[in-house]
Structures are given as C-alpha cells and as structure tokens.
Design a protein around this motif. Structure first.
Motif, mmCIF file in Angstrom:
data_model
loop_
_atom_site.group_PDB
_atom_site.id
_atom_site.type_symbol
_atom_site.label_atom_id
_atom_site.label_comp_id
_atom_site.label_asym_id
_atom_site.label_seq_id
_atom_site.Cartn_x
_atom_site.Cartn_y
_atom_site.Cartn_z
ATOM 1 N N GLU A 91 -18.554 76.398 89.389
ATOM 2 C CA GLU A 91 -19.073 77.393 89.801
ATOM 3 C C GLU A 91 -20.030 77.700 90.874
ATOM 4 O O GLU A 91 -20.088 78.515 91.603
ATOM 5 N N LEU A 92 -20.903 76.608 91.081
ATOM 6 C CA LEU A 92 -21.768 76.486 91.879
ATOM 7 C C LEU A 92 -20.711 76.265 93.478
ATOM 8 O O LEU A 92 -21.313 76.977 94.297
ATOM 9 N N ASN A 93 -20.122 75.475 93.401
ATOM 10 C CA ASN A 93 -19.064 75.378 94.547
ATOM 11 C C ASN A 93 -18.422 76.516 95.256
ATOM 12 O O ASN A 93 -18.181 76.885 96.347
ATOM 13 N N ASP A 94 -18.026 77.432 94.166
ATOM 14 C CA ASP A 94 -17.449 78.772 94.373
ATOM 15 C C ASP A 94 -18.535 79.718 95.113
ATOM 16 O O ASP A 94 -17.834 80.465 95.795
ATOM 17 N N TYR A 162 -28.924 71.987 87.304
ATOM 18 C CA TYR A 162 -27.947 71.998 85.916
ATOM 19 C C TYR A 162 -26.529 71.838 86.462
ATOM 20 O O TYR A 162 -25.619 71.123 85.770
ATOM 21 N N CYS A 163 -26.194 72.495 87.414
ATOM 22 C CA CYS A 163 -24.486 72.807 87.820
ATOM 23 C C CYS A 163 -24.312 71.289 88.407
ATOM 24 O O CYS A 163 -23.086 70.891 88.138
ATOM 25 N N VAL A 164 -24.988 70.569 89.057
ATOM 26 C CA VAL A 164 -24.568 69.362 89.803
ATOM 27 C C VAL A 164 -24.456 68.239 88.553
ATOM 28 O O VAL A 164 -23.664 67.198 89.053
ATOM 29 N N GLN A 165 -24.777 68.489 87.629
ATOM 30 C CA GLN A 165 -24.847 67.415 86.360
ATOM 31 C C GLN A 165 -23.814 68.193 85.341
ATOM 32 O O GLN A 165 -23.607 67.213 84.334
ATOM 33 N N ARG A 166 -23.289 69.106 85.741
ATOM 34 C CA ARG A 166 -22.200 69.720 84.663
ATOM 35 C C ARG A 166 -20.932 69.749 85.212
ATOM 36 O O ARG A 166 -20.549 70.657 85.982
ATOM 37 N N ASP A 167 -19.971 68.791 85.367
ATOM 38 C CA ASP A 167 -18.424 68.754 85.849
ATOM 39 C C ASP A 167 -17.628 69.123 84.827
ATOM 40 O O ASP A 167 -17.517 68.548 83.675
ATOM 41 N N GLN A 168 -16.743 70.225 85.124
ATOM 42 C CA GLN A 168 -15.958 70.817 84.021
ATOM 43 C C GLN A 168 -14.761 69.561 83.587
ATOM 44 O O GLN A 168 -14.341 69.479 82.475
#
Length: 219
Positions: A91-94, A162-168
């Motif tokens: 989501e962050l990358n998008d 949060y986002c960089v530590q949460r990979d789908q």
C-alpha cells in the motif's frame, strides 16, 4: 391387587412429577449460574480495560509527547497523518509518489537515534495493549472513548514505520494493533458523523421557517 396397582401408579406419578420439579429447578440453577458467569466476566473485562487505560496513560502519553517534540525539532512541523487500509508495504509503494515528501520527513526522523528507539518502544507497547482487546479479554468499548483518538493518531502519524515492517508476503508485525485501529478508526468516523448531525439539528432548530398560505386555503 387392584389397590396395590393403584398405589404403584400413584408412586410412579409422583416420582415423575418429582423428577420434573428437580429438573426445572436444576435448569433454573444452570441459567442463574450462566448469568452470574456472564456478569462476572463482563465486570472483569471492564476492570482489565480500566487497568490497561491507566497503564497506557502512564507509559505512553509522556513518551509520545517527547516523540512529537523530536519530530517537530527535526522537521519544523507536526507529523502529518495518512491512512491505509492494512498498513502494508504494498500500500505504501502504491502511494509513494503522492506522499514522497512525508516519507522523506519520516526517514529523516528515523536517523535520530532517540526517535528511532522511542517510536519502536511505543509501537511494541501498543501491540501489547491491543492484544487484550482483540482477543476479547478486556472491553474495548470502555477504552475507546478515552484512548481511541490518540491511538489512531499515533498509527496514522507513523504510518511509514508500520508499513515498512508489514509485508503482505511475509509474517506481519503489529497485527493486533492494526486490527484494533481498523475497528476504532471506523468508530471515530461514526462518532464524527453523529456529532455533525447533532450540530446540524441544533442549527435547524434555530431557523424559523414558515409557509405562506395561498388565498382561499382556509375556505
């Protein structure tokens, strides 16, 4: 023999009636016991929620204030907020191009050792706090009013971390935190809408509106 048979039938009848009464009494006791368990469980969940609220107030608020001071001293402004559905790396990358400036400020802040350690400490603290409510051990409704705003603000302000530590594709960290955030952020929206509706209703009451009757309408 006839008398004996009648007596046997009477004994059988009263025995069955007695069993029925005992059964009704037992069911009533079971129902009372279940109600008592439910009441005690609810009371304990409220007490535990109150304890968690007090714990978070002692451990979280002062450190969060310090975290905000560091961020403002580095970037000259308060941390901007951003919302994601699941706070995942994808989501962050998008949206990276849309929020590149905010991400740059987050990276700059993380270069500060005190900020880096403090934000990770607070994230871990919130994860431990969230487990009690997500698992239903503590009553989240009790904690929402005093803490919902601050809880959601912290996650939205530190969305990048949060986002960089949460990979789908991998095991996600802070699942309980994000689950509670998703619940409380929706409750915040509902509360805001209710507040706005109340304000609108109050304003409508102040407006004196009337209709002009047409000639002959009362005839």
């Amino acid at each position: 023999m006839l008398i004996f048979k009648d007596i046997s039938e009477l004994i059988s009848y009263f025995s069955q009636a007695g069993l029925l009464i005992v059964g009704i009494f037992a069911l009533r006791q079971i129902r009372i016991a279940k109600q008592d368990i439910a009441i005690r469980s609810k009371r304990e969940s409220i007490i535990l929620a109150a304890n968690q609220i007090e714990y978070l107030r002692k451990e979280f608020f002062l450190k969060m204030g310090r975290l905000n001071q560091i961020y403002e001293s580095i970037n000259g402004m308060k941390a901007p907020k951003h919302r994601f559905e699941n706070f995942l790396l994808k989501e962050l990358n998008d949206e990276r191009s849309k929020i590149a400036n905010i991400i740059q400020k987050s990276l700059k802040s993380l270069e500060n050792k005190e900020f880096n350690l403090l934000v990770q400490e607070l994230m871990n603290l919130l994860e431990g706090f969230s487990v009690y409510f997500i698992e239903g051990v503590a009553d989240e409704q009790v904690a929402f009013k005093p803490l919902g705003q601050v809880f959601c603000d912290f996650i939205e302000e530190n969305f990048f971390i949060y986002c960089v530590q949460r990979d789908q594709e991998k095991m996600n960290y802070f699942d309980n935190t994000i689950a509670l955030y998703k619940l409380w952020s929706k409750k915040r929206i509902v509360q805001e809408l209710h507040d706005h509706r109340h304000e609108i209703d109050e304003e409508l009451k102040k407006i004196n509106v009337f209709n002009i009757k047409t000639i002959g309408a009362d005839v």
